[in-house]
Scaffold this active site. Structure first.
Site, mmCIF file in Angstrom:
data_model
loop_
_atom_site.group_PDB
_atom_site.id
_atom_site.type_symbol
_atom_site.label_atom_id
_atom_site.label_comp_id
_atom_site.label_asym_id
_atom_site.label_seq_id
_atom_site.Cartn_x
_atom_site.Cartn_y
_atom_site.Cartn_z
ATOM 1 N N ARG A 50 42.387 43.334 47.483
ATOM 2 C CA ARG A 50 41.607 42.277 46.835
ATOM 3 C C ARG A 50 41.402 42.637 45.370
ATOM 4 O O ARG A 50 40.498 43.400 45.022
ATOM 5 C CB ARG A 50 40.256 42.104 47.535
ATOM 6 C CG ARG A 50 40.366 41.636 48.980
ATOM 7 C CD ARG A 50 38.990 41.567 49.620
ATOM 8 N NE ARG A 50 39.063 41.090 50.994
ATOM 9 C CZ ARG A 50 37.992 40.964 51.796
ATOM 10 N NH1 ARG A 50 36.797 41.316 51.349
ATOM 11 N NH2 ARG A 50 38.135 40.520 53.032
ATOM 12 N N ASP A 52 40.387 42.304 41.417
ATOM 13 C CA ASP A 52 39.225 41.743 40.738
ATOM 14 C C ASP A 52 39.624 40.652 39.751
ATOM 15 O O ASP A 52 40.807 40.444 39.456
ATOM 16 C CB ASP A 52 38.480 42.844 39.973
ATOM 17 C CG ASP A 52 37.743 43.801 40.893
ATOM 18 O OD1 ASP A 52 37.447 43.416 42.038
ATOM 19 O OD2 ASP A 52 37.456 44.931 40.453
ATOM 20 N N TYR A 111 49.632 50.893 41.678
ATOM 21 C CA TYR A 111 49.122 50.140 40.541
ATOM 22 C C TYR A 111 49.753 50.644 39.253
ATOM 23 O O TYR A 111 50.140 51.815 39.134
ATOM 24 C CB TYR A 111 47.598 50.277 40.431
ATOM 25 C CG TYR A 111 46.826 49.490 41.462
ATOM 26 C CD1 TYR A 111 46.383 48.200 41.201
ATOM 27 C CD2 TYR A 111 46.541 50.035 42.710
ATOM 28 C CE1 TYR A 111 45.668 47.475 42.141
ATOM 29 C CE2 TYR A 111 45.831 49.320 43.663
ATOM 30 C CZ TYR A 111 45.396 48.038 43.370
ATOM 31 O OH TYR A 111 44.689 47.326 44.323
ATOM 32 N N ARG A 202 40.781 51.615 37.195
ATOM 33 C CA ARG A 202 40.243 51.303 35.873
ATOM 34 C C ARG A 202 39.347 52.431 35.370
ATOM 35 O O ARG A 202 39.285 52.694 34.153
ATOM 36 C CB ARG A 202 39.490 49.981 35.917
ATOM 37 C CG ARG A 202 40.404 48.763 36.072
ATOM 38 C CD ARG A 202 39.629 47.494 36.390
ATOM 39 N NE ARG A 202 38.648 47.206 35.356
ATOM 40 C CZ ARG A 202 37.680 46.301 35.510
ATOM 41 N NH1 ARG A 202 37.567 45.625 36.657
ATOM 42 N NH2 ARG A 202 36.831 46.077 34.533
#
Length: 259
Positions: A50, A52, A111, A202
């Site tokens: 999921r 952001d 990622y 992040r």
């Protein structure tokens, strides 16, 4: 009901994230609305991760249960037609077993985080990377990144609202790639693990940017990790630099040679 795996690309800027929301646009909502144009709904799809608000994807994976046994190519073409003009595309589609699950069958997620060092405003990459104006030392960033590899308590790099049962995760890959050109230098972080905490990538990116700029030493990353204290984390990098680029399964559902 036949189950189909979908590989999805999207630009995250117009969306409040992957997950369906009642009053805001979402990637999940866009795909479910497209499915409803093909078969009466409501439809509920599940995804490998999921993402952001503002986060992009080049290889998100989801699954959908339909009443009709569609040809996979025709299903992807029909969905892409009904997704226009939203920045969402089905890049692959495959029929899978009824117990296959986009999230629970996954064995890893990967990622990419893009940081562009450049004084002038971004033009072609606007909204697609985190711009910083100072030069970054990729070697120092890689030295700091090595402290994060392996199995650790990642409380320092975990968002306060994270719902994961445990902060302990195993990081399999965190590579720092430097791409230099006459006008700018791009730093790409390639990160892989079975699963991630909320804002973990992040948080890594913001912390390693501090190392690259010289504000932190590489060993400061180790100290921050071992502190297990969220206040010891560097700044959380903005979402526009983050991409979900791949999801791994014991058998690739989109590889025609295995079906």
């Amino acid at each position: 009901m036949p189950r189909f795996a979908l590989k999805v690309d999207y630009h995250g800027a117009p969306f409040a994230g992957w997950q369906r929301q009642a009053d805001q646009p979402s990637v999940q909502g866009a795909i479910e609305a497209a499915l409803a144009r093909l078969e009466p709904g409501p439809h509920t799809i599940a995804a490998a991760g999921r993402t952001d608000a503002g986060v992009h994807a080049r290889g998100q994976v989801a699954h959908a249960d339909l009443s009709r046994d569609w040809d996979s190519f025709r299903l992807s073409e029909a969905l892409n037609y009904h997704l226009k003009p939203q920045p969402v595309a089905i890049t692959a589609c495959a029929r899978v077993e009824d117990d296959w699950h986009a999230r629970f069958s996954a064995t890893w997620r990967q990622y990419l985080f893009r940081i562009v060092s450049r004084r002038a405003p971004l033009v072609h990459d606007a909204g697609l990377a985190w711009q910083v104006k100072q030069p970054l030392d990729a070697g120092a960033m890689q030295a700091g990144a090595r402290h994060l590899l392996g199995r650790h308590d990642f409380t320092t790099f975990r968002a306060a609202l994270c719902q994961a049962k445990s902060p302990v995760k195993t990081l399999d890959r965190l590579d720092v790639e430097e791409i230099a050109s006459p006008d700018q230098t791009e730093i790409r972080l390639h990160v892989r693990a079975r699963s991630f905490l909320h804002n973990q990538v992040r948080s890594f990116a913001g912390t390693l940017e501090r190392v690259g700029s010289g504000a932190w030493a590489p060993d400061d990353v180790k100290a921050a990790l071992e502190a297990c204290d969220r206040t010891r984390c560097g700044p959380v990098a903005p979402p526009q630099g983050l991409y979900l680029v791949g999801v791994g399964y014991p058998s690739d559902p989109f590889d025609r040679s295995t079906t």
